[in-house]
Design an enzyme around this catalytic site. Structure first.
Site: not given
Length: 452
Positions: A68-69, A100, A162, A164-165, A167-168, A217
């Site tokens: 929706t965003d 990293s 990866g 969907g939480l 991380s990026s 996010d």
């Protein structure tokens, strides 16, 4: 019968993904920095390198309001206790060096003047892109781009990669507060300034990393508050401060917990599927003569609000939405739009229940959200569907996929005392389906990005 039962493989125990206390995360990333960039390093001009500082930013889980965003809608994320840590040392030149713990073979070195859309690939784009975007912000607001200088940075994280939480976003936002601090911008000191940092992180992801995500996010990572969910209104033109509202989200007080199920079916938002859905929604809005699908959602909700009893409101909502869908040229567009409009309505309904102290009643809205994402938006996956169904059968009050989809994570609202049992049941369902073992964590609304 006893022999048959003995022959069955044991049900696997749930694998829990623990968060790190800030002192542990900071110590880990400082050690990684010392290994990557020895203490005797100097800048190109021969000066001693400054002290190393550590910053952290959380991943997020979205309670409801998916896809929706970027349609100017509403979403309701919380910040996770799982965080990305960056050890950052400012430089006096324009060199950027990155390493990293999650990408040990992918260190990157470049110069700020060479960072631009399309010029950096891989994970480094999410870091160098933030520096570029903040420079763009300074240039647009009359500041000096020379305020943003080079830096050495090393990253470590307990946000599942990866999953969907976000991380990026956690990576971008930890770097954003770090650059803000060492450059003396002072943006992280106010919510309005944090909105500016979020905008820079969004530009980094959209333009430099090439992932056409919305702004949820980064806003969550920078602007969430402990014990609260962030109601984010993504309509363009809103004052950033007016676009958010902190909604109390104390599930423990009601004997509940939010279980996150990392299916470990890795998702990626740069493979075209996400961009395709965004383009479909934008084209549908244009066909309807609207700037975005939020305008349609508000129109449909307004038609429903003008009626009386709940049954009449539901019928009026369906009629108004149906009339709009009939104007679209194909079934795919109709299904995508139906998801967006109904998901915005579900978000409003869920927030109303939270305000009324009725968190235990939000389960059916979560279930309906998953069905819509699976059937209308078509972003679910086998692993997500198995997780949701198994959680419900084990006693979850509601469950849904969360995040962009195509893999990633699901969430389940569970009685707190049943969290471990539900996790074990989901792990067993994955084993029976021949799927890789999922991971589990508890989503406790936590603090936003900041210095450690």
């Amino acid at each position: 019968m006893a022999a048959r039962l003995q022959a069955l493989p044991p049900t696997p125990a749930a694998q829990w993904v623990e968060s790190w206390p800030d002192d542990v995360g900071a110590d880990r990333v400082r050690q990684a920095f010392a290994a990557a960039y020895p203490a005797d390093d100097v800048d190109e001009d021969g000066t001693d390198a400054p002290e190393v500082r550590v910053y952290a930013a959380p991943g997020r889980v979205n309670v409801i309001g998916e896809h929706t965003d970027y349609n100017a809608g509403l979403c309701l994320p919380i910040a996770l206790p799982h965080r990305t840590y960056v050890a950052l040392r400012p430089r006096t030149d324009s060199v950027v060096r990155l390493a990293s713990a999650q990408e040990p073979g992918a260190a990157w070195t470049g110069r700020l003047e060479d960072v631009a859309p399309g010029a950096v690939t891989g994970w480094a784009a999410y870091v160098a892109g933030v520096a570029w975007a903040l420079g763009q912000h300074l240039e647009a607001t009359g500041g000096s781009t020379e305020t943003i200088r080079g830096f050495d940075a090393v990253v470590d994280s307990c946000v599942p990669y990866g999953a969907g939480l976000s991380s990026s976003a956690a990576l971008e936002c930890s770097v954003a507060v770090g650059i803000d601090d060492v450059a003396g911008l002072g943006l992280a000191a106010t919510d309005a300034g944090r909105a500016t940092l979020a905008a820079a992180a969004i530009r980094a992801e959209n333009e430099v990393a090439g992932a056409p995500t919305g702004g949820m996010d980064q806003s969550a990572s920078l602007r969430c508050a402990p014990g609260h969910a962030l109601l984010l209104d993504c309509r363009p033109g809103l004052d950033p401060v007016d676009a958010v509202e902190q909604i109390p989200f104390d599930l423990a007080a009601e004997g509940l917990a939010l279980l996150v199920i990392d299916t470990r079916a890795e998702h990626a938002l740069v493979d075209g599927q996400y961009a395709q859905r965004r383009a479909t929604c934008e084209a549908a809005a244009a066909t309807l003569g609207l700037a975005n699908l939020r305008e349609l959602a508000d129109s449909v909700a307004g038609a429903a609000a003008a009626t009386g009893d709940p049954a009449a409101r539901e019928a009026a909502f369906a009629d108004a939405l149906g009339a709009a869908l009939d104007r679209l040229p194909d079934d795919v567009s109709r299904r995508r739009v139906r998801h967006v409009v109904t998901e915005i309505a579900r978000t409003q309904d869920l927030v109303a229940l939270l305000r009324a102290g009725r968190a235990s009643d939000v389960g059916p809205l979560m279930d309906a959200s998953h069905a819509s994402l699976r059937d209308d938006y078509e972003v679910s996956a086998l692993e997500l569907d198995v997780a949701v169904e198994a959680a419900r059968e084990a006693g979850a009050l509601g469950a849904r996929m969360t995040g962009g989809g195509f893999g990633g994570s699901a969430i389940a609202l569970v009685p707190a005392e049943r969290a471990s049992a539900v996790a074990d049941a989901v792990a067993g369902a994955f084993a029976r389906a021949g799927l890789a073992a999922p991971g589990f964590l508890l989503a406790v609304p936590s603090a936003p990005a900041g210095a450690c």
